[in-house]
Write an enzyme that holds these catalytic residues in place. Structure first.
Site, PDB file in Angstrom:
ATOM      1  N   TYR A 142      37.492  24.771  33.406  1.00 12.11           N
ATOM      2  CA  TYR A 142      35.762  24.467  33.153  1.00 12.11           C
ATOM      3  C   TYR A 142      35.473  23.105  33.151  1.00 12.11           C
ATOM      4  CZ  TYR A 142      34.829  28.929  30.893  1.00 12.11           C
ATOM      5  OH  TYR A 142      34.533  30.199  30.545  1.00 12.11           O
ATOM      6  N   LYS A 188      50.153  31.927  33.822  1.00 15.11           N
ATOM      7  CA  LYS A 188      50.223  32.756  35.448  1.00 15.11           C
ATOM      8  C   LYS A 188      51.212  31.755  36.239  1.00 15.11           C
ATOM      9  CE  LYS A 188      49.245  35.816  38.617  1.00 15.11           C
ATOM     10  NZ  LYS A 188      49.587  37.276  38.142  1.00 15.11           N
ATOM     11  N   ASP A 220      47.735  38.584  33.767  1.00 11.03           N
ATOM     12  CA  ASP A 220      47.323  40.208  34.352  1.00 11.03           C
ATOM     13  C   ASP A 220      48.082  41.153  33.429  1.00 11.03           C
ATOM     14  OD1 ASP A 220      49.507  39.140  35.346  1.00 11.03           O
ATOM     15  OD2 ASP A 220      49.443  40.105  37.319  1.00 11.03           O
ATOM     16  N   ASP A 244      38.582  32.783  27.795  1.00 13.23           N
ATOM     17  CA  ASP A 244      37.557  33.330  28.015  1.00 13.23           C
ATOM     18  C   ASP A 244      37.360  34.894  28.383  1.00 13.23           C
ATOM     19  OD1 ASP A 244      34.674  33.295  28.329  1.00 13.23           O
ATOM     20  OD2 ASP A 244      34.746  33.318  30.263  1.00 13.23           O
ATOM     21  N   ASP A 248      37.067  38.590  25.477  1.00 12.07           N
ATOM     22  CA  ASP A 248      36.140  39.530  25.789  1.00 12.07           C
ATOM     23  C   ASP A 248      36.694  41.126  25.757  1.00 12.07           C
ATOM     24  OD1 ASP A 248      33.946  37.744  26.000  1.00 12.07           O
ATOM     25  OD2 ASP A 248      32.982  38.765  27.792  1.00 12.07           O
TER      26      ASP A 248
HETATM   27  C1  IPM Z   1      32.056  31.984  25.684  1.00 11.64           C
HETATM   28  C2  IPM Z   1      30.947  32.106  27.069  1.00 11.64           C
HETATM   29  C3  IPM Z   1      30.983  30.717  27.482  1.00 11.64           C
HETATM   30  C4  IPM Z   1      32.181  30.099  28.121  1.00 11.64           C
HETATM   31  C5  IPM Z   1      29.758  30.554  28.657  1.00 11.64           C
HETATM   32  C6  IPM Z   1      28.421  30.932  27.889  1.00 11.64           C
HETATM   33  C7  IPM Z   1      29.562  29.251  29.164  1.00 11.64           C
HETATM   34  O1  IPM Z   1      31.306  32.860  27.863  1.00 11.64           O
HETATM   35  O2  IPM Z   1      31.808  31.287  24.745  1.00 11.64           O
HETATM   36  O3  IPM Z   1      32.967  32.810  25.901  1.00 11.64           O
HETATM   37  O4  IPM Z   1      32.347  30.620  29.124  1.00 11.64           O
HETATM   38  O5  IPM Z   1      32.951  29.562  27.547  1.00 11.64           O
HETATM   39 MG    MG Z   2      32.859  34.461  27.328  1.00 13.71          MG
END
Ligand code: IPM
Ligand code: MG
Length: 358
Positions: A142, A188, A220, A244, A248
Protein backbone atom coordinates in the site's frame (compact mmCIF):
# COMPACT_ATOMS: atom_id res chain seq x y z
CA UNK A 1 -15.33 13.01 35.26
CA UNK A 2 -13.24 11.65 32.37
CA UNK A 3 -13.40 13.77 29.25
CA UNK A 4 -12.46 12.71 25.73
CA UNK A 5 -12.30 14.58 22.46
CA UNK A 6 -13.51 12.58 19.48
CA UNK A 7 -13.37 13.62 15.84
CA UNK A 8 -16.07 12.13 13.64
CA UNK A 9 -15.45 11.88 9.91
CA UNK A 10 -18.77 10.72 8.40
CA UNK A 11 -17.49 10.75 4.81
CA UNK A 12 -19.57 9.51 1.90
CA UNK A 13 -22.46 7.20 0.99
CA UNK A 14 -23.97 5.62 4.09
CA UNK A 15 -21.12 7.12 6.17
CA UNK A 16 -23.18 10.02 7.55
CA UNK A 17 -26.12 7.77 8.50
CA UNK A 18 -24.07 5.23 10.40
CA UNK A 19 -22.00 8.01 11.98
CA UNK A 20 -25.25 9.40 13.41
CA UNK A 21 -25.77 6.00 15.01
CA UNK A 22 -22.24 6.14 16.44
CA UNK A 23 -22.84 9.60 17.87
CA UNK A 24 -26.16 8.51 19.37
CA UNK A 25 -24.54 5.63 21.22
CA UNK A 26 -21.76 7.95 22.42
CA UNK A 27 -24.38 10.33 23.81
CA UNK A 28 -26.15 7.46 25.55
CA UNK A 29 -22.83 6.29 27.02
CA UNK A 30 -22.07 9.70 28.44
CA UNK A 31 -25.64 10.05 29.83
CA UNK A 32 -25.32 6.79 31.69
CA UNK A 33 -21.70 6.89 32.81
CA UNK A 34 -19.22 9.25 34.32
CA UNK A 35 -17.77 10.21 30.93
CA UNK A 36 -17.98 13.27 28.77
CA UNK A 37 -17.33 13.41 25.03
CA UNK A 38 -16.52 16.47 23.01
CA UNK A 39 -17.52 15.47 19.48
CA UNK A 40 -16.30 17.46 16.48
CA UNK A 41 -17.38 16.59 12.96
CA UNK A 42 -15.12 17.13 9.92
CA UNK A 43 -15.25 16.38 6.21
CA UNK A 44 -13.30 13.53 4.69
CA UNK A 45 -13.24 11.69 1.34
CA UNK A 46 -15.47 12.63 -1.59
CA UNK A 47 -17.40 15.28 0.30
CA UNK A 48 -14.11 16.96 1.19
CA UNK A 49 -13.09 16.84 -2.49
CA UNK A 50 -16.36 18.58 -3.34
CA UNK A 51 -15.85 21.27 -0.68
CA UNK A 52 -12.10 21.82 -0.73
CA UNK A 53 -10.76 19.99 -3.78
CA UNK A 54 -8.82 17.43 -1.70
CA UNK A 55 -9.96 14.34 0.27
CA UNK A 56 -8.29 15.33 3.55
CA UNK A 57 -7.36 18.88 4.50
CA UNK A 58 -4.40 19.75 6.75
CA UNK A 59 -6.86 21.28 9.19
CA UNK A 60 -8.88 18.06 9.50
CA UNK A 61 -5.71 16.04 9.85
CA UNK A 62 -4.40 18.28 12.62
CA UNK A 63 -7.76 18.03 14.44
CA UNK A 64 -7.40 14.24 14.30
CA UNK A 65 -3.83 14.42 15.59
CA UNK A 66 -5.08 16.49 18.51
CA UNK A 67 -8.03 14.22 19.42
CA UNK A 68 -8.26 11.32 21.87
CA UNK A 69 -9.77 9.18 19.14
CA UNK A 70 -11.32 9.33 15.68
CA UNK A 71 -14.43 7.70 14.25
CA UNK A 72 -14.65 7.35 10.48
CA UNK A 73 -17.82 6.41 8.56
CA UNK A 74 -16.87 5.47 5.00
CA UNK A 75 -15.30 7.13 1.99
CA UNK A 76 -15.72 6.92 -1.77
CA UNK A 77 -18.42 6.39 -4.36
CA UNK A 78 -19.01 6.34 -8.11
CA UNK A 79 -19.13 10.13 -8.25
CA UNK A 80 -15.36 10.28 -7.70
CA UNK A 81 -14.40 7.24 -9.79
CA UNK A 82 -12.82 9.37 -12.47
CA UNK A 83 -10.84 11.59 -10.13
CA UNK A 84 -7.09 11.30 -10.65
CA UNK A 85 -5.62 8.44 -8.57
CA UNK A 86 -3.67 10.56 -6.10
CA UNK A 87 -6.77 12.60 -5.27
CA UNK A 88 -9.28 9.79 -4.82
CA UNK A 89 -11.42 9.76 -1.64
CA UNK A 90 -9.64 6.58 -0.46
CA UNK A 91 -6.38 8.54 -0.29
CA UNK A 92 -7.80 10.32 2.77
CA UNK A 93 -7.98 7.03 4.62
CA UNK A 94 -4.46 6.05 3.63
CA UNK A 95 -3.09 9.44 4.63
CA UNK A 96 -4.85 9.29 8.00
CA UNK A 97 -3.49 5.80 8.67
CA UNK A 98 0.04 6.89 7.81
CA UNK A 99 -0.02 10.29 9.52
CA UNK A 100 -1.52 8.91 12.74
CA UNK A 101 0.86 5.94 12.50
CA UNK A 102 -2.02 3.47 12.91
CA UNK A 103 0.05 0.40 12.21
CA UNK A 104 -2.18 -2.25 13.73
CA UNK A 105 -5.62 -2.86 12.38
CA UNK A 106 -7.81 -5.20 14.41
CA UNK A 107 -10.70 -6.77 12.54
CA UNK A 108 -12.71 -9.21 14.61
CA UNK A 109 -15.10 -11.63 12.92
CA UNK A 110 -17.46 -12.87 15.59
CA UNK A 111 -20.67 -14.75 15.10
CA UNK A 112 -23.74 -13.43 16.79
CA UNK A 113 -25.85 -16.52 17.51
CA UNK A 114 -29.14 -15.02 16.31
CA UNK A 115 -27.58 -14.42 12.88
CA UNK A 116 -26.08 -17.82 12.37
CA UNK A 117 -28.50 -18.55 9.52
CA UNK A 118 -27.83 -15.35 7.62
CA UNK A 119 -24.35 -16.50 6.65
CA UNK A 120 -23.96 -18.21 3.29
CA UNK A 121 -21.98 -20.92 5.10
CA UNK A 122 -23.55 -23.81 7.00
CA UNK A 123 -24.24 -23.09 10.64
CA UNK A 124 -22.32 -26.13 11.93
CA UNK A 125 -19.20 -24.82 10.16
CA UNK A 126 -19.39 -21.31 11.55
CA UNK A 127 -20.92 -21.65 15.01
CA UNK A 128 -18.65 -20.32 17.76
CA UNK A 129 -16.27 -18.74 15.26
CA UNK A 130 -14.31 -15.91 16.82
CA UNK A 131 -11.41 -14.73 14.68
CA UNK A 132 -9.29 -11.66 15.20
CA UNK A 133 -7.47 -10.55 12.10
CA UNK A 134 -4.52 -8.30 12.81
CA UNK A 135 -3.72 -6.48 9.62
CA UNK A 136 -0.49 -4.48 9.33
CA UNK A 137 -1.81 -1.13 8.15
CA UNK A 138 0.95 1.36 7.39
CA UNK A 139 3.41 -0.66 5.33
CA UNK A 140 3.63 -3.23 2.58
CA UNK A 141 2.49 -2.72 -0.98
CA UNK A 142 0.00 0.00 0.00
CA UNK A 143 2.82 2.40 0.79
CA UNK A 144 6.02 0.98 -0.72
CA UNK A 145 8.19 3.11 -2.99
CA UNK A 146 8.86 3.23 -5.86
CA UNK A 147 5.35 3.24 -7.22
CA UNK A 148 3.98 4.71 -10.40
CA UNK A 149 3.00 4.17 -13.98
CA UNK A 150 3.79 5.25 -17.48
CA UNK A 151 2.17 4.42 -20.77
CA UNK A 152 3.43 0.83 -20.90
CA UNK A 153 4.07 -0.15 -17.30
CA UNK A 154 2.77 0.31 -13.78
CA UNK A 155 4.53 -0.72 -10.58
CA UNK A 156 4.21 -1.00 -6.82
CA UNK A 157 6.69 -2.14 -4.23
CA UNK A 158 6.07 -4.62 -1.43
CA UNK A 159 8.54 -3.73 1.28
CA UNK A 160 8.69 -4.33 5.03
CA UNK A 161 11.41 -3.40 7.43
CA UNK A 162 12.30 -5.29 10.58
CA UNK A 163 10.77 -2.89 13.09
CA UNK A 164 7.45 -2.82 11.22
CA UNK A 165 7.14 -6.59 11.35
CA UNK A 166 8.37 -6.83 14.94
CA UNK A 167 5.85 -4.37 16.33
CA UNK A 168 2.83 -5.93 14.60
CA UNK A 169 4.03 -9.36 15.74
CA UNK A 170 4.15 -8.14 19.34
CA UNK A 171 0.63 -6.71 19.16
CA UNK A 172 -0.58 -10.05 17.81
CA UNK A 173 1.17 -12.23 20.37
CA UNK A 174 -0.19 -10.04 23.16
CA UNK A 175 -3.71 -10.31 21.77
CA UNK A 176 -3.35 -14.08 21.45
CA UNK A 177 -2.21 -14.26 25.08
CA UNK A 178 -5.46 -12.61 26.12
CA UNK A 179 -7.57 -14.91 23.95
CA UNK A 180 -7.06 -18.62 23.39
CA UNK A 181 -3.31 -18.41 22.86
CA UNK A 182 -3.10 -19.34 19.19
CA UNK A 183 -1.57 -17.20 16.46
CA UNK A 184 -1.37 -17.93 12.75
CA UNK A 185 1.08 -15.86 10.72
CA UNK A 186 -0.17 -15.63 7.14
CA UNK A 187 2.23 -14.90 4.28
CA UNK A 188 3.50 -16.25 0.98
CA UNK A 189 7.05 -17.21 1.88
CA UNK A 190 7.16 -19.90 -0.81
CA UNK A 191 7.23 -17.10 -3.39
CA UNK A 192 8.02 -13.71 -1.84
CA UNK A 193 11.29 -12.68 -0.18
CA UNK A 194 9.40 -10.10 1.87
CA UNK A 195 7.24 -12.94 3.21
CA UNK A 196 10.23 -15.11 4.14
CA UNK A 197 11.54 -12.08 6.01
CA UNK A 198 8.14 -11.67 7.70
CA UNK A 199 7.99 -15.34 8.67
CA UNK A 200 11.49 -15.33 10.18
CA UNK A 201 10.91 -12.18 12.20
CA UNK A 202 7.60 -13.40 13.60
CA UNK A 203 9.36 -16.59 14.73
CA UNK A 204 12.08 -14.48 16.34
CA UNK A 205 9.54 -12.47 18.32
CA UNK A 206 7.83 -15.73 19.33
CA UNK A 207 10.76 -16.41 21.68
CA UNK A 208 9.31 -13.72 23.98
CA UNK A 209 5.83 -15.28 23.92
CA UNK A 210 6.41 -18.97 24.41
CA UNK A 211 2.94 -19.47 25.89
CA UNK A 212 1.43 -18.67 22.49
CA UNK A 213 1.17 -21.43 19.91
CA UNK A 214 2.45 -20.02 16.60
CA UNK A 215 1.88 -21.53 13.18
CA UNK A 216 2.44 -20.38 9.59
CA UNK A 217 0.02 -20.52 6.69
CA UNK A 218 0.30 -19.45 3.07
CA UNK A 219 -2.27 -16.83 2.20
CA UNK A 220 -3.99 -18.85 -0.53
CA UNK A 221 -4.45 -21.74 1.87
CA UNK A 222 -5.61 -19.36 4.61
CA UNK A 223 -8.33 -17.97 2.33
CA UNK A 224 -9.58 -21.50 1.83
CA UNK A 225 -9.27 -22.58 5.47
CA UNK A 226 -11.24 -19.56 6.72
CA UNK A 227 -14.20 -20.76 4.68
CA UNK A 228 -13.66 -24.46 5.24
CA UNK A 229 -13.01 -24.51 8.96
CA UNK A 230 -13.08 -21.03 10.52
CA UNK A 231 -13.17 -22.38 14.09
CA UNK A 232 -9.52 -23.42 13.88
CA UNK A 233 -8.45 -19.75 13.99
CA UNK A 234 -7.99 -17.43 16.90
CA UNK A 235 -5.63 -14.56 15.98
CA UNK A 236 -4.34 -14.16 12.44
CA UNK A 237 -1.53 -11.70 11.71
CA UNK A 238 -0.71 -10.66 8.20
CA UNK A 239 0.57 -7.90 5.94
CA UNK A 240 -1.52 -5.00 4.70
CA UNK A 241 -2.86 -6.36 1.39
CA UNK A 242 -3.47 -9.93 2.58
CA UNK A 243 -5.28 -8.53 5.64
CA UNK A 244 -7.48 -6.40 3.41
CA UNK A 245 -8.59 -9.47 1.48
CA UNK A 246 -8.83 -11.97 4.33
CA UNK A 247 -10.87 -9.60 6.48
CA UNK A 248 -13.54 -9.32 3.78
CA UNK A 249 -13.59 -13.10 3.47
CA UNK A 250 -13.94 -13.62 7.20
CA UNK A 251 -16.60 -10.92 7.31
CA UNK A 252 -18.85 -13.11 5.21
CA UNK A 253 -18.80 -15.80 7.86
CA UNK A 254 -20.75 -13.43 10.05
CA UNK A 255 -23.52 -13.02 7.52
CA UNK A 256 -23.20 -9.37 6.66
CA UNK A 257 -20.36 -6.94 6.09
CA UNK A 258 -22.60 -4.52 7.96
CA UNK A 259 -21.72 -6.23 11.24
CA UNK A 260 -18.00 -5.75 11.47
CA UNK A 261 -16.16 -3.06 13.39
CA UNK A 262 -12.47 -2.30 13.24
CA UNK A 263 -9.84 -0.56 15.30
CA UNK A 264 -6.70 1.02 13.88
CA UNK A 265 -4.16 1.64 16.60
CA UNK A 266 -0.78 3.28 16.79
CA UNK A 267 1.42 4.33 19.67
CA UNK A 268 -0.37 7.65 20.25
CA UNK A 269 -3.49 7.64 18.11
CA UNK A 270 -6.48 5.50 17.25
CA UNK A 271 -9.20 5.43 14.64
CA UNK A 272 -12.32 3.28 14.63
CA UNK A 273 -14.37 2.49 11.58
CA UNK A 274 -16.76 -0.09 10.18
CA UNK A 275 -15.11 -2.60 7.84
CA UNK A 276 -17.87 -1.98 5.28
CA UNK A 277 -17.61 0.69 2.62
CA UNK A 278 -19.80 3.61 1.62
CA UNK A 279 -22.48 1.37 -0.05
CA UNK A 280 -23.69 4.07 -2.48
CA UNK A 281 -26.77 2.01 -3.43
CA UNK A 282 -28.04 2.21 0.16
CA UNK A 283 -27.02 5.81 0.81
CA UNK A 284 -29.61 8.27 2.03
CA UNK A 285 -32.29 5.58 2.33
CA UNK A 286 -32.15 4.91 6.06
CA UNK A 287 -31.47 1.23 5.35
CA UNK A 288 -27.83 0.73 6.37
CA UNK A 289 -26.94 -1.59 9.22
CA UNK A 290 -25.61 0.52 12.13
CA UNK A 291 -24.06 -2.44 13.99
CA UNK A 292 -20.54 -2.10 12.56
CA UNK A 293 -20.53 1.56 13.59
CA UNK A 294 -21.93 0.87 17.06
CA UNK A 295 -19.46 -1.95 17.66
CA UNK A 296 -16.64 0.29 16.46
CA UNK A 297 -17.60 2.64 19.28
CA UNK A 298 -17.63 -0.36 21.64
CA UNK A 299 -14.06 -1.11 20.55
CA UNK A 300 -13.08 2.54 21.06
CA UNK A 301 -14.42 2.44 24.61
CA UNK A 302 -12.65 -0.82 25.41
CA UNK A 303 -9.29 -0.23 23.76
CA UNK A 304 -8.62 3.51 23.80
CA UNK A 305 -10.67 4.65 26.79
CA UNK A 306 -10.09 1.46 28.83
CA UNK A 307 -13.79 1.17 29.66
CA UNK A 308 -14.13 -2.57 29.32
CA UNK A 309 -17.48 -2.81 31.10
CA UNK A 310 -19.11 -0.21 28.85
CA UNK A 311 -17.68 -1.97 25.82
CA UNK A 312 -19.07 -5.35 26.80
CA UNK A 313 -22.45 -3.83 27.71
CA UNK A 314 -22.70 -2.45 24.16
CA UNK A 315 -21.87 -5.86 22.70
CA UNK A 316 -24.55 -7.35 24.91
CA UNK A 317 -27.07 -4.71 23.84
CA UNK A 318 -26.41 -5.55 20.18
CA UNK A 319 -26.66 -9.28 20.79
CA UNK A 320 -29.87 -9.01 22.84
CA UNK A 321 -31.50 -6.78 20.21
CA UNK A 322 -30.62 -9.32 17.53
CA UNK A 323 -31.94 -12.08 19.74
CA UNK A 324 -35.33 -10.38 19.74
CA UNK A 325 -35.35 -10.83 15.97
CA UNK A 326 -34.70 -7.22 15.07
CA UNK A 327 -32.40 -6.02 12.34
CA UNK A 328 -31.92 -4.07 9.12
CA UNK A 329 -32.66 -5.45 5.62
CA UNK A 330 -29.24 -7.06 5.22
CA UNK A 331 -29.83 -9.43 8.14
CA UNK A 332 -33.60 -9.88 8.29
CA UNK A 333 -35.05 -12.42 5.90
CA UNK A 334 -38.51 -10.93 5.68
CA UNK A 335 -37.86 -7.44 4.27
CA UNK A 336 -41.17 -6.19 5.59
CA UNK A 337 -40.02 -6.75 9.15
CA UNK A 338 -36.68 -5.03 8.67
CA UNK A 339 -36.06 -1.86 10.66
CA UNK A 340 -34.58 1.37 9.37
CA UNK A 341 -31.11 2.49 10.42
CA UNK A 342 -32.60 5.01 12.83
CA UNK A 343 -35.15 2.65 14.39
CA UNK A 344 -32.68 -0.20 14.79
CA UNK A 345 -30.15 2.17 16.37
CA UNK A 346 -32.79 3.36 18.84
CA UNK A 347 -33.68 -0.24 19.74
CA UNK A 348 -30.03 -1.01 20.47
CA UNK A 349 -29.66 2.16 22.51
CA UNK A 350 -32.80 1.39 24.53
CA UNK A 351 -31.44 -2.07 25.17
CA UNK A 352 -28.13 -0.58 26.30
CA UNK A 353 -29.99 1.78 28.67
CA UNK A 354 -31.91 -1.09 30.20
CA UNK A 355 -28.74 -3.15 30.64
CA UNK A 356 -27.02 -0.29 32.47
CA UNK A 357 -30.04 0.68 34.55
CA UNK A 358 -30.81 -2.86 35.74
C1 IPM B 1 -10.40 -1.32 3.89
C2 IPM B 1 -10.67 -0.70 2.55
C3 IPM B 1 -9.54 0.26 2.22
C4 IPM B 1 -8.26 -0.54 2.12
C5 IPM B 1 -9.75 1.12 0.98
C6 IPM B 1 -11.06 1.88 1.04
C7 IPM B 1 -8.61 2.07 0.78
O1 IPM B 1 -10.84 -1.69 1.59
O2 IPM B 1 -10.23 -0.57 4.87
O3 IPM B 1 -10.35 -2.55 3.97
O4 IPM B 1 -7.98 -1.11 1.06
O5 IPM B 1 -7.54 -0.59 3.10
MG1 MG C 1 -10.91 -3.67 2.38
Amino acid sequence: MKKFKIITLPGDGIGPEITSSAVKILNAISDLNDLEFEIIEKYVGGISIDKYGIPLTEETLSECLDADSVFLGAVGGPKWDNVEHSKKPEQALLKLRKSLNLFSNLRPATIFKPLIDSSSLKSNIIENTDIMIVRELTGGIYFGEPRGFDKDRAWNTLVYNRSEVERIARVSFELAQNRTGRLVSVHKSNVLESSQFWQDIVHGVHKDYKDVELSDMYVDNAAMQIIQNPKQFDVIVTQNLFGDILSDISAMITGSLGMLPSASIGEKHSLYEPVHGSAPDLAGRNLANPIAAILSIAMMLGITFKEQKISSDIYKAVNDTLEEGMGTVDIIEDDKRALSTIDFTDKIINKYRSIVEN
